[in-house]
Design an enzyme around this catalytic site. Structure first.
Site, PDB file in Angstrom:
ATOM      1  N   TYR A 142       0.935  -1.197   0.060  1.00  0.00           N
ATOM      2  CA  TYR A 142       0.076   0.113  -0.153  1.00  0.00           C
ATOM      3  C   TYR A 142       0.976   1.349   0.045  1.00  0.00           C
ATOM      4  O   TYR A 142       0.276   2.375  -0.558  1.00  0.00           O
ATOM      5  CB  TYR A 142      -0.916  -0.055   1.249  1.00  0.00           C
ATOM      6  CG  TYR A 142      -2.158  -0.749   1.045  1.00  0.00           C
ATOM      7  CD1 TYR A 142      -2.296  -1.894   0.420  1.00  0.00           C
ATOM      8  CD2 TYR A 142      -3.416  -0.164   1.572  1.00  0.00           C
ATOM      9  CE1 TYR A 142      -3.525  -2.521   0.253  1.00  0.00           C
ATOM     10  CE2 TYR A 142      -4.706  -0.674   0.994  1.00  0.00           C
ATOM     11  CZ  TYR A 142      -4.732  -1.874   0.674  1.00  0.00           C
ATOM     12  OH  TYR A 142      -6.093  -2.475   0.461  1.00  0.00           O
ATOM     13  N   LYS A 192       4.127 -15.105   1.354  1.00  0.00           N
ATOM     14  CA  LYS A 192       4.115 -15.709   0.075  1.00  0.00           C
ATOM     15  C   LYS A 192       5.658 -15.821  -0.117  1.00  0.00           C
ATOM     16  O   LYS A 192       6.332 -15.384  -1.163  1.00  0.00           O
ATOM     17  CB  LYS A 192       3.676 -14.544  -1.235  1.00  0.00           C
ATOM     18  CG  LYS A 192       3.381 -15.293  -2.466  1.00  0.00           C
ATOM     19  CD  LYS A 192       2.433 -16.467  -2.614  1.00  0.00           C
ATOM     20  CE  LYS A 192       2.336 -17.157  -3.881  1.00  0.00           C
ATOM     21  NZ  LYS A 192       1.647 -18.383  -3.928  1.00  0.00           N
ATOM     22  N   ASP A 224      -2.064 -17.830  -0.637  1.00  0.00           N
ATOM     23  CA  ASP A 224      -3.103 -18.660  -1.244  1.00  0.00           C
ATOM     24  C   ASP A 224      -3.683 -19.940  -0.566  1.00  0.00           C
ATOM     25  O   ASP A 224      -4.942 -20.103  -0.703  1.00  0.00           O
ATOM     26  CB  ASP A 224      -2.527 -19.149  -2.792  1.00  0.00           C
ATOM     27  CG  ASP A 224      -1.005 -19.694  -2.691  1.00  0.00           C
ATOM     28  OD1 ASP A 224      -0.454 -19.446  -1.383  1.00  0.00           O
ATOM     29  OD2 ASP A 224      -0.437 -20.313  -3.642  1.00  0.00           O
ATOM     30  N   ASP A 248      -5.898  -7.134   4.089  1.00  0.00           N
ATOM     31  CA  ASP A 248      -7.204  -6.365   3.449  1.00  0.00           C
ATOM     32  C   ASP A 248      -7.762  -7.548   2.862  1.00  0.00           C
ATOM     33  O   ASP A 248      -9.228  -7.568   3.028  1.00  0.00           O
ATOM     34  CB  ASP A 248      -6.736  -5.366   2.398  1.00  0.00           C
ATOM     35  CG  ASP A 248      -7.798  -4.421   2.178  1.00  0.00           C
ATOM     36  OD1 ASP A 248      -8.773  -4.333   2.813  1.00  0.00           O
ATOM     37  OD2 ASP A 248      -7.857  -3.890   1.062  1.00  0.00           O
ATOM     38  N   ASP A 252     -11.554  -9.345   4.279  1.00  0.00           N
ATOM     39  CA  ASP A 252     -12.937  -9.197   3.469  1.00  0.00           C
ATOM     40  C   ASP A 252     -13.495 -10.599   3.221  1.00  0.00           C
ATOM     41  O   ASP A 252     -14.836 -10.944   3.455  1.00  0.00           O
ATOM     42  CB  ASP A 252     -12.834  -8.515   2.088  1.00  0.00           C
ATOM     43  CG  ASP A 252     -13.180  -7.131   2.386  1.00  0.00           C
ATOM     44  OD1 ASP A 252     -13.204  -6.373   3.502  1.00  0.00           O
ATOM     45  OD2 ASP A 252     -13.958  -6.484   1.352  1.00  0.00           O
TER      46      ASP A 252
END
Ligand code: NAD
Length: 370
Positions: A142, A192, A224, A248, A252
């Site tokens: 970000y 990752k 993942d 983020d 959600d």
């Protein structure tokens, strides 16, 4: 107790859910004999329209003079085509996180028994889910520079950068381990590392920090796989800690375990002790102004505020219990009603306020007779 709370309602349903939450906080102040003063600040699209900037200096000052902050939500189609620095999301959320060093975003994911049918996932998978996502909030993808369009090899190209200082990774991992110590003592560090160098350093730091918390188990998980495990078996998680963008997206996704984005609260903790509390959802322009918003995420964020910033455990529990009682009674806003009869945002707030008053009256009677 006398405290000042900065209120930044913002745009769309942000205003509606903050209005209702203020009524709950006033009721708490009355029942438990506290004085809460509210300092309103302009942010987001409204601030752009009135002041020409999404985060006016006086709003930051009002926050700094307060003991804690509640934010509604920002953004909407009216400002979507603005240049990036005049977009409410970037101009407010990211700027405020940087200005106040709000580096640790805590998102509790807990299912309410009365809402198990509202989740799109099967009941037996979501029953008893109780974990916290600890999302790094001031670094990562970000905030990395450069983040821009460039020309490379003579072709129109683009670059976003994932940047972390080791100290930034360390402090978020420390937060996660400290939270885990007070819970079921299990940290899942999500990265990752099979692709990204930043993730390999994240893993190294996680191992170092883990050595300082021998009572807490550390597990590494690729992002993942984590996305899949959240759906396959969400009960396995206690504390998930991860990079800004991964957090983020995963939070959600996790909101669907609880049934609605309108149920998810959050706290953003700073190094200075001035923390910010907000629902995870956005300004929901599709339902704004219609009284359809679920205010529970913001009300539960206020409970987090009372516990974390003011140390008011009993008051926080009173709000959580009132929400639980109201949901158990079958009261639902439209997002949870599965097409059945639903109450408005304001009515939901009233029901929770009444449940608080009922519960308080019962406590008073019990005290009088004990
Ligand atoms: P959103 O969270 O606003 O809405 C997603 C969906 O969930 C919509 O269908 C909405 O109606 C529903 N929803 C959200 N909150 C709800 C609630 N409390 N009760 C009932 N239903 C609810 O996300 P979006 O549609 O992707 O974004 C809308 C705007 O909000 C955009 O401008 C986006 O940038 C902004 N946004 C702001 C924040 C923030 O202020 N923290 C966070 C996310 C998105």
């Amino acid at each position: 107790m006398k405290k000042t709370i900065a209120l930044l309602p913002g745009d769309g349903i942000g205003k509606e859910v903050v209005d209702v939450t203020v009524e709950i906080l006033k009721a708490i102040a009355e029942h438990f004999n506290h004085q809460f003063q509210f300092n309103y600040g302009l942010i987001g699209g409204d601030a752009i329209d009135q002041k020409g900037t999404p985060l006016p200096e006086e709003t930051i000052e009002a926050c700094k003079k307060s003991d804690a902050i509640i934010l509604g939500a920002v953004g909407g189609p009216k400002w979507d085509k603005n240049p990036v620095e005049l977009r409410p999301e970037r101009g407010v959320l990211l700027a405020l996180r940087k200005a106040l060093d709000l580096y640790a975003n805590l998102r509790p994911i807990t299912t309410f028994d009365s809402l198990l049918d509202s989740s799109p996932l099967k009941k037996e998978y979501v029953s008893g889910v109780d974990f916290v996502i600890v999302r790094e909030l001031t670094g990562g993808l970000y905030f990395g520079k450069p983040s821009e369009r460039i020309v490379r090899d003579g072709e129109d190209s683009v670059v976003d950068t994932l940047f972390y200082k080791r100290s930034e990774i360390e402090r978020i991992l420390v937060s996660a381990f400290e939270i885990a110590q007070k819970r079921r003592k299990h940290v899942t560090s999500v990265d990752k590392a099979n692709v990204l160098e930043s993730s390999r350093v994240w893993r190294e730091v996680a191992e170092e920090v883990s050595a300082r918390y021998p009572d807490v188990t550390l597990e590494h998980m690729l992002v993942d796989n984590a996305a899949m495990q959240l759906i396959r078996s969400p009960r396995q998680f206690d504390v998930i800690v991860t990079e800004n963008m991964f957090g983020d997206i995963l939070s959600d996704e996790a909101s669907m375990i609880t049934g609605s984005l309108g149920m998810l609260s959050s706290a953003s903790l700073s190094s200075s002790g001035l923390h910010l509390y907000e629902p995870v959802h956005g300004s929901a322009p599709d339902i704004a102004g219609k009284g359809l918003a679920n205010p529970v995420a913001t009300i539960l964020s206020a409970a987090m505020l009372l516990r974390q910033s003011f140390g008011l455990e009993e008051e926080a529990k009173a709000i959580e219990k009132a929400v639980d009682n109201v949901l158990n009674s079958g009261t639902r806003t439209a997002d949870l009603a599965n097409g059945e009869k639903a109450v408005s945002t304001k009515q939901m707030g009233e029901e929770i306020k009444n449940a608080l008053a009922d519960d308080h009256a019962i406590l008073n009677i019990m005290e009088a007779y004990s």
